[in-house]
Design a protein around this motif. Structure first.
Motif, short mmCIF file in Angstrom:
data_model
loop_
_atom_site.label_atom_id
_atom_site.label_comp_id
_atom_site.label_asym_id
_atom_site.label_seq_id
_atom_site.Cartn_x
_atom_site.Cartn_y
_atom_site.Cartn_z
N ILE A 32 0.86 -1.02 0.06
CA ILE A 32 -0.21 -0.03 -0.11
C ILE A 32 0.98 1.39 0.04
O ILE A 32 1.65 1.60 1.07
CB ILE A 32 -1.09 -0.02 1.27
CG1 ILE A 32 -1.74 -1.23 1.27
CG2 ILE A 32 -1.79 1.31 1.02
CD1 ILE A 32 -2.75 -1.37 2.50
N ALA A 33 0.90 1.79 -1.22
CA ALA A 33 1.84 3.27 -1.29
C ALA A 33 0.99 4.48 -0.78
O ALA A 33 -0.02 4.77 -1.12
CB ALA A 33 2.20 3.26 -2.78
N THR A 34 1.65 5.30 -0.06
CA THR A 34 1.20 6.56 0.31
C THR A 34 1.74 7.68 -0.23
O THR A 34 1.10 8.64 -0.20
CB THR A 34 1.57 6.74 1.97
OG1 THR A 34 2.87 6.22 2.31
CG2 THR A 34 0.82 5.36 2.70
N VAL A 35 2.91 7.66 -0.92
CA VAL A 35 3.43 8.93 -1.40
C VAL A 35 2.57 9.36 -2.56
O VAL A 35 2.19 8.47 -3.34
CB VAL A 35 4.94 8.48 -2.07
CG1 VAL A 35 5.00 7.50 -3.06
CG2 VAL A 35 5.74 9.72 -2.25
N ILE A 38 -0.71 7.74 -3.82
CA ILE A 38 -1.20 6.72 -4.85
C ILE A 38 -2.41 5.72 -4.27
O ILE A 38 -3.26 5.35 -5.24
CB ILE A 38 0.11 6.05 -4.98
CG1 ILE A 38 1.16 6.73 -5.69
CG2 ILE A 38 -0.17 4.75 -5.98
CD1 ILE A 38 2.43 6.27 -6.00
N ASN A 39 -2.17 5.20 -3.37
CA ASN A 39 -3.20 4.17 -2.78
C ASN A 39 -4.19 4.64 -1.71
O ASN A 39 -5.26 4.46 -1.52
CB ASN A 39 -2.57 2.92 -2.39
CG ASN A 39 -1.94 2.14 -3.55
OD1 ASN A 39 -0.77 2.00 -3.44
ND2 ASN A 39 -2.63 1.83 -4.45
N TRP A 40 -3.43 5.23 -0.62
CA TRP A 40 -4.11 5.49 0.74
C TRP A 40 -3.21 6.63 1.24
O TRP A 40 -2.01 6.63 1.12
CB TRP A 40 -4.11 4.46 1.53
CG TRP A 40 -4.72 5.05 2.97
CD1 TRP A 40 -6.10 4.73 3.26
CD2 TRP A 40 -4.15 5.37 4.08
NE1 TRP A 40 -6.32 5.18 4.51
CE2 TRP A 40 -4.90 5.49 5.12
CE3 TRP A 40 -2.85 5.41 4.36
CZ2 TRP A 40 -4.67 5.99 6.30
CZ3 TRP A 40 -2.65 5.61 5.78
CH2 TRP A 40 -3.49 6.07 6.81
N GLU A 50 -12.38 9.55 7.50
CA GLU A 50 -12.54 9.28 6.29
C GLU A 50 -11.22 8.36 6.02
O GLU A 50 -11.25 7.40 5.24
CB GLU A 50 -12.37 10.60 5.54
CG GLU A 50 -13.83 11.32 5.23
CD GLU A 50 -13.64 12.49 4.78
OE1 GLU A 50 -14.57 13.02 4.07
OE2 GLU A 50 -12.65 13.27 4.97
N GLN A 51 -10.12 8.74 6.49
CA GLN A 51 -9.10 8.04 6.39
C GLN A 51 -9.02 6.63 6.87
O GLN A 51 -8.59 5.43 6.15
CB GLN A 51 -7.74 8.76 7.00
CG GLN A 51 -7.44 9.93 6.25
CD GLN A 51 -6.18 10.66 7.07
OE1 GLN A 51 -5.22 10.20 7.49
NE2 GLN A 51 -6.39 11.86 6.85
N LYS A 52 -9.58 6.49 7.93
CA LYS A 52 -9.54 5.08 8.55
C LYS A 52 -10.58 4.18 7.78
O LYS A 52 -10.33 3.12 7.38
CB LYS A 52 -10.46 5.07 9.95
CG LYS A 52 -9.43 5.47 11.02
CD LYS A 52 -9.88 5.59 12.48
CE LYS A 52 -9.19 5.94 13.36
NZ LYS A 52 -9.74 6.15 14.79
N GLN A 53 -11.69 4.67 7.30
CA GLN A 53 -12.87 3.91 6.55
C GLN A 53 -12.02 3.64 5.01
O GLN A 53 -12.26 2.51 4.43
CB GLN A 53 -13.99 4.83 5.94
CG GLN A 53 -15.21 4.04 5.50
CD GLN A 53 -15.31 2.78 6.36
OE1 GLN A 53 -15.69 2.92 7.57
NE2 GLN A 53 -15.42 1.58 5.68
N GLU A 54 -11.32 4.58 4.55
CA GLU A 54 -10.47 4.02 3.10
C GLU A 54 -9.72 2.94 3.60
O GLU A 54 -9.75 2.19 2.61
CB GLU A 54 -9.95 5.23 2.72
CG GLU A 54 -10.71 6.39 1.92
CD GLU A 54 -9.89 7.13 1.10
OE1 GLU A 54 -8.66 7.22 1.25
OE2 GLU A 54 -10.10 8.08 0.50
N GLU A 61 -10.70 -5.19 0.54
CA GLU A 61 -10.68 -5.78 -0.93
C GLU A 61 -9.53 -6.79 -0.82
O GLU A 61 -9.55 -7.73 -1.55
CB GLU A 61 -10.29 -4.57 -1.67
CG GLU A 61 -10.11 -4.80 -3.03
CD GLU A 61 -9.98 -3.53 -4.04
OE1 GLU A 61 -9.69 -3.89 -5.10
OE2 GLU A 61 -10.09 -2.57 -3.35
N ILE A 62 -8.54 -6.44 -0.06
CA ILE A 62 -7.40 -7.34 -0.26
C ILE A 62 -7.65 -8.69 0.52
O ILE A 62 -7.16 -9.55 -0.17
CB ILE A 62 -6.10 -6.72 0.81
CG1 ILE A 62 -5.63 -5.52 0.09
CG2 ILE A 62 -5.09 -7.60 1.25
CD1 ILE A 62 -4.65 -4.60 0.77
#
Length: 110
Positions: A32-35, A38-40, A50-54, A61-62
């Motif tokens: 899971i990329a954060t830069v 990209i992903n989260w 909102e961040q927690k729910q994402e 999904e994983i």
């Protein structure tokens, strides 16, 4: 050269699946990329909820894809995604602004 490298990697992955005898010990992971979001999280400045729910949606999904490992990037650009005593600033990918203080810890395990 890139095409040859890709084909070699594809061959090796296929080869490993054919001769794999113990699928229970197989490593099937995702990064899971954060830069640059990209992903989260999907964009800068989302609320903590909102961040927690994402993140939960990504993990669901994983799981549905039968993956068994998650590699989470938590320091994309010498900044941080978690509360810590050190001097590194909060990540702009979390708060929307580099160094902006976050009111509470996003995840208890980070």
């Amino acid at each position: 050269m890139k095409k040859l490298t890709f084909l070699l990697c594809l061959f090796l992955i296929s080869f490993s699946f054919v001769f794999s005898k113990d699928n229970k010990r197989e490593f099937r992971g995702v990064w899971i990329a954060t830069v640059d979001n990209i992903n989260w999280p999907s964009k800068q400045g989302l609320s903590i909820e909102e961040q927690k729910q994402e993140y939960i949606d990504i993990l669901d999904e994983i799981k549905s894809l039968n993956m068994n490992a998650v590699i989470m990037q938590v320091r994309p650009t010498a900044d941080r995604f978690y509360k810590k005593v050190n001097k590194e600033p909060w990540s702009k990918y979390i708060t929307g602004e580099s160094g902006k203080d976050q009111d509470m810890i996003l995840w208890n395990f980070l």
